[in-house]
Enzyme design. Structure first.
Site, PDB file in Angstrom:
ATOM      1  N   ARG A 194      83.556 121.562  22.013  1.00 53.42           N
ATOM      2  CA  ARG A 194      82.943 120.346  21.427  1.00 53.42           C
ATOM      3  C   ARG A 194      82.982 120.392  19.899  1.00 53.42           C
ATOM      4  O   ARG A 194      82.075 119.906  19.230  1.00 53.42           O
ATOM      5  CB  ARG A 194      81.489 120.154  21.879  1.00 53.42           C
ATOM      6  CG  ARG A 194      81.264 120.089  23.351  1.00 53.42           C
ATOM      7  CD  ARG A 194      81.874 118.863  24.015  1.00 53.42           C
ATOM      8  NE  ARG A 194      81.746 118.999  25.436  1.00 53.42           N
ATOM      9  CZ  ARG A 194      82.641 119.643  26.198  1.00 53.42           C
ATOM     10  NH1 ARG A 194      83.745 120.136  25.673  1.00 53.42           N
ATOM     11  NH2 ARG A 194      82.456 119.763  27.489  1.00 53.42           N
TER      12      ARG A 194
ATOM     13  N   SER B 151      75.149 115.439  28.298  1.00 55.01           N
ATOM     14  CA  SER B 151      74.552 116.765  28.065  1.00 55.01           C
ATOM     15  C   SER B 151      73.917 116.782  26.678  1.00 55.01           C
ATOM     16  O   SER B 151      74.617 116.588  25.690  1.00 55.01           O
ATOM     17  CB  SER B 151      75.624 117.853  28.122  1.00 55.01           C
ATOM     18  OG  SER B 151      76.322 117.748  29.326  1.00 55.01           O
TER      19      SER B 151
ATOM     20  N   GLU C 197      74.100 119.327  21.640  1.00 56.21           N
ATOM     21  CA  GLU C 197      75.464 118.802  21.583  1.00 56.21           C
ATOM     22  C   GLU C 197      75.399 117.411  20.936  1.00 56.21           C
ATOM     23  O   GLU C 197      76.295 117.002  20.204  1.00 56.21           O
ATOM     24  CB  GLU C 197      76.042 118.704  23.003  1.00 56.21           C
ATOM     25  CG  GLU C 197      77.456 118.146  23.026  1.00 56.21           C
ATOM     26  CD  GLU C 197      78.060 118.072  24.435  1.00 56.21           C
ATOM     27  OE1 GLU C 197      77.849 118.984  25.244  1.00 56.21           O
ATOM     28  OE2 GLU C 197      78.749 117.073  24.707  1.00 56.21           O
TER      29      GLU C 197
HETATM   30  C1  FAD Z   1      76.358 109.737  30.710  1.00 50.23           C
HETATM   31  C2  FAD Z   1      77.170 110.529  29.705  1.00 50.23           C
HETATM   32  C3  FAD Z   1      78.058 111.488  30.147  1.00 50.23           C
HETATM   33  C4  FAD Z   1      78.817 112.229  29.225  1.00 50.23           C
HETATM   34  N1  FAD Z   1      79.687 113.162  29.710  1.00 50.23           N
HETATM   35  C5  FAD Z   1      80.434 113.881  28.837  1.00 50.23           C
HETATM   36  C6  FAD Z   1      81.371 114.856  29.320  1.00 50.23           C
HETATM   37  O1  FAD Z   1      81.552 115.049  30.522  1.00 50.23           O
HETATM   38  N2  FAD Z   1      82.078 115.560  28.399  1.00 50.23           N
HETATM   39  C7  FAD Z   1      81.936 115.361  27.060  1.00 50.23           C
HETATM   40  O2  FAD Z   1      82.619 116.032  26.272  1.00 50.23           O
HETATM   41  N3  FAD Z   1      81.068 114.438  26.574  1.00 50.23           N
HETATM   42  C8  FAD Z   1      80.320 113.695  27.425  1.00 50.23           C
HETATM   43  N4  FAD Z   1      79.421 112.780  26.951  1.00 50.23           N
HETATM   44  C9  FAD Z   1      79.244 112.625  25.491  1.00 50.23           C
HETATM   45  C10 FAD Z   1      80.107 111.491  24.886  1.00 50.23           C
HETATM   46  O3  FAD Z   1      80.602 110.660  25.907  1.00 50.23           O
HETATM   47  C11 FAD Z   1      81.274 112.039  24.073  1.00 50.23           C
HETATM   48  O4  FAD Z   1      80.810 112.899  23.059  1.00 50.23           O
HETATM   49  C12 FAD Z   1      82.095 110.919  23.436  1.00 50.23           C
HETATM   50  O5  FAD Z   1      83.281 111.425  22.886  1.00 50.23           O
HETATM   51  C13 FAD Z   1      81.356 110.159  22.359  1.00 50.23           C
HETATM   52  O6  FAD Z   1      82.132 109.028  22.047  1.00 50.23           O
HETATM   53  P1  FAD Z   1      81.532 107.834  21.194  1.00 50.23           P
HETATM   54  O7  FAD Z   1      82.630 106.897  20.868  1.00 50.23           O
HETATM   55  O8  FAD Z   1      80.369 107.264  21.899  1.00 50.23           O
HETATM   56  O9  FAD Z   1      81.101 108.610  19.871  1.00 50.23           O
HETATM   57  P2  FAD Z   1      79.752 108.487  19.046  1.00 50.23           P
HETATM   58  O10 FAD Z   1      78.625 109.013  19.889  1.00 50.23           O
HETATM   59  O11 FAD Z   1      79.615 107.134  18.490  1.00 50.23           O
HETATM   60  O12 FAD Z   1      80.057 109.509  17.870  1.00 50.23           O
HETATM   61  C14 FAD Z   1      80.224 110.878  18.128  1.00 50.23           C
HETATM   62  C15 FAD Z   1      80.736 111.558  16.857  1.00 50.23           C
HETATM   63  O13 FAD Z   1      82.061 111.141  16.609  1.00 50.23           O
HETATM   64  C16 FAD Z   1      82.173 110.549  15.314  1.00 50.23           C
HETATM   65  N5  FAD Z   1      83.157 109.464  15.410  1.00 50.23           N
HETATM   66  C17 FAD Z   1      83.252 108.513  16.350  1.00 50.23           C
HETATM   67  N6  FAD Z   1      84.326 107.751  16.137  1.00 50.23           N
HETATM   68  C18 FAD Z   1      84.915 108.211  15.013  1.00 50.23           C
HETATM   69  C19 FAD Z   1      86.062 107.827  14.252  1.00 50.23           C
HETATM   70  N7  FAD Z   1      86.849 106.817  14.610  1.00 50.23           N
HETATM   71  N8  FAD Z   1      86.349 108.535  13.138  1.00 50.23           N
HETATM   72  C20 FAD Z   1      85.592 109.576  12.748  1.00 50.23           C
HETATM   73  N9  FAD Z   1      84.488 109.977  13.424  1.00 50.23           N
HETATM   74  C21 FAD Z   1      84.162 109.304  14.541  1.00 50.23           C
HETATM   75  C22 FAD Z   1      80.778 110.081  14.982  1.00 50.23           C
HETATM   76  O14 FAD Z   1      80.601 109.970  13.578  1.00 50.23           O
HETATM   77  C23 FAD Z   1      79.957 111.176  15.607  1.00 50.23           C
HETATM   78  O15 FAD Z   1      79.937 112.301  14.753  1.00 50.23           O
HETATM   79  C24 FAD Z   1      78.670 112.000  27.850  1.00 50.23           C
HETATM   80  C25 FAD Z   1      77.781 111.009  27.396  1.00 50.23           C
HETATM   81  C26 FAD Z   1      77.037 110.272  28.314  1.00 50.23           C
HETATM   82  C27 FAD Z   1      76.120 109.207  27.812  1.00 50.23           C
END
Ligand code: FAD
Length: 338
Positions: free
Chosen positions: A165, A239, A334
């Site tokens: 991560r 998580s 995380e």
């Molecule tokens: C129900 C549920 C299940 C999940 N299961 C998993 C799993 O199985 N495995 C896993 O790894 N994660 C999981 N996650 C966590 C999440 O889905 C991931 O971390 C995902 O990649 C976050 O994407 P996001 O677009 O919502 O990012 P955000 O939450 O909006 O941002 C996350 C980080 O990325 C940065 N970011 C986002 N977009 C950009 C960009 N274009 N440029 C630069 N920085 C950027 C943000 O600044 C922040 O630091 C889960 C979440 C939920 C709610």
């Protein structure tokens, strides 16, 4: 493009937490982003946070600066070379739409990462992982806007410093890079990863002896739907804690005291199942104000109804304390706490 002031982010984070930002900037094309950033060039007070789907963030207060939200769309096959197929997706693409599209286009590898919420941009920041696969196994290169120089730059996989991560975008390039797109190197030949017991069970139960990548995707979606809260129904960030990694000495001492301890090997180290540690503290379903530990999966903290970010934060501190007292292990979040 959308530019709003004093914007409520409740619908922009999967915890469903009410928090406001001073400015909300959503862009549909990279050029809109470049223009916006150029306008801030002389603004010494310009501070921002890139928010994708908000599925890994916890807002504990209003954000007194600019939220930059990519809504750029586009998925293309860049080129093919032998068994390899290179596909590119824009940062604002929904991750799971991308996975589905890859399988439809016979570009395989991402099946085990099906149904993870969020955007393609964040997949590279977070090095998302699940069911025996990680984004970093497939990322070829990442294209980003470097805020210091204003240049568009490319980072190849080897330079991204991927870890559990983790990536360079969370450290050296934190607050300096806005990811524009990512190229994934996938395979034209299916390479079925059924290493997880749950996946194997799904295949047996459904009498699938020779699964296709689409079968694996269906298996993962089915498993995740049964185990994890649906984003549309229950607020969470998935998580909340990372699985702690410990060395052999610490692991052996824990294993002697807790023979049932759940773990995975991680090279010479051991990755402990944080959900198991929390569960052993009797915390499944434990509620603190508006926040609670999920009843089925202790690693997930949820918004049990009108939670504030601080309710979740206090609950997480509570959980960390209990786990530390019982196991001497410090859980690290995380989720990104803002
Ligand atoms: C129900 C549920 C299940 C999940 N299961 C998993 C799993 O199985 N495995 C896993 O790894 N994660 C999981 N996650 C966590 C999440 O889905 C991931 O971390 C995902 O990649 C976050 O994407 P996001 O677009 O919502 O990012 P955000 O939450 O909006 O941002 C996350 C980080 O990325 C940065 N970011 C986002 N977009 C950009 C960009 N274009 N440029 C630069 N920085 C950027 C943000 O600044 C922040 O630091 C889960 C979440 C939920 C709610």
């Amino acid at each position: 493009m959308r530019l709003e002031c004093d914007y409520n982010l409740r619908d922009n984070n999967t915890f469903g937490i009410l928090a406001k930002c001073k400015t909300f900037f959503e862009y549909d094309t990279d050029n809109e982003l470049f223009d916006f950033v150029r306008l801030q060039k002389d603004n010494k007070d310009f501070k921002f946070f890139v928010l994708g789907g908000g599925s890994n963030v916890l807002f504990t207060k209003d954000f007194d600066a600019t939220i930059i939200h990519p809504a750029t769309k586009g998925k293309t096959i860049v080129y093919e070379n032998g068994d390899n197929i290179f596909v590119e997706a824009q940062a604002g693409e929904i991750w799971d739409d991308f996975v589905e599209w890859c399988i439809e286009n016979k570009a395989y590898g991402l099946e085990n990462l099906s149904y993870i919420p969020g955007t393609v941009g964040a997949s590279a920041v977070q090095n998302i992982g699940a069911y025996g696969a990680e984004a970093s196994q497939f990322i070829h290169r990442v294209k980003f806007l470097h805020l210091d120089s204003g240049d568009i730059q490319y980072m190849i996989n080897e330079a991204c410093c991927f870890g559990y991560r983790e990536s360079i975008f969370k450290h050296l390039l934190k607050g300096k890079a806005i990811i524009l797109s990512a190229v994934y190197k996938l395979s034209k030949r299916p390479n079925i990863n059924r290493s997880y017991a749950d996946v194997e069970k799904y295949l047996t139960d459904n009498k699938i002896s020779d699964p296709t990548p689409a079968d694996i995707r269906n298996a993962i979606i089915d498993i995740r739907r049964k185990k994890l809260p649906e984003v549309s129904e229950t607020g969470s960030a998935g998580s909340f804690f990372k699985n702690p990694v410990v060395n052999a000495e610490t692991f052996n001492a824990l294993k002697t005291k807790f023979p049932e301890i759940k773990y995975f090997t991680a090279g010479a180290d051991y990755k402990l199942a944080a959900g198991w540690l929390i569960d052993q503290c009797g915390l499944k379903g434990f509620q603190h104000k508006g926040a609670a530990v999920h009843k089925k999966q202790a690693l997930i903290l949820i918004n049990a109804g009108n939670a504030t970010g601080n309710d979740v934060l206090e609950l997480s501190e509570n959980v960390r304390e209990k786990v530390f007292d019982k196991f001497g292990i410090k859980l690290e979040p995380e989720a990104i706490i803002i």
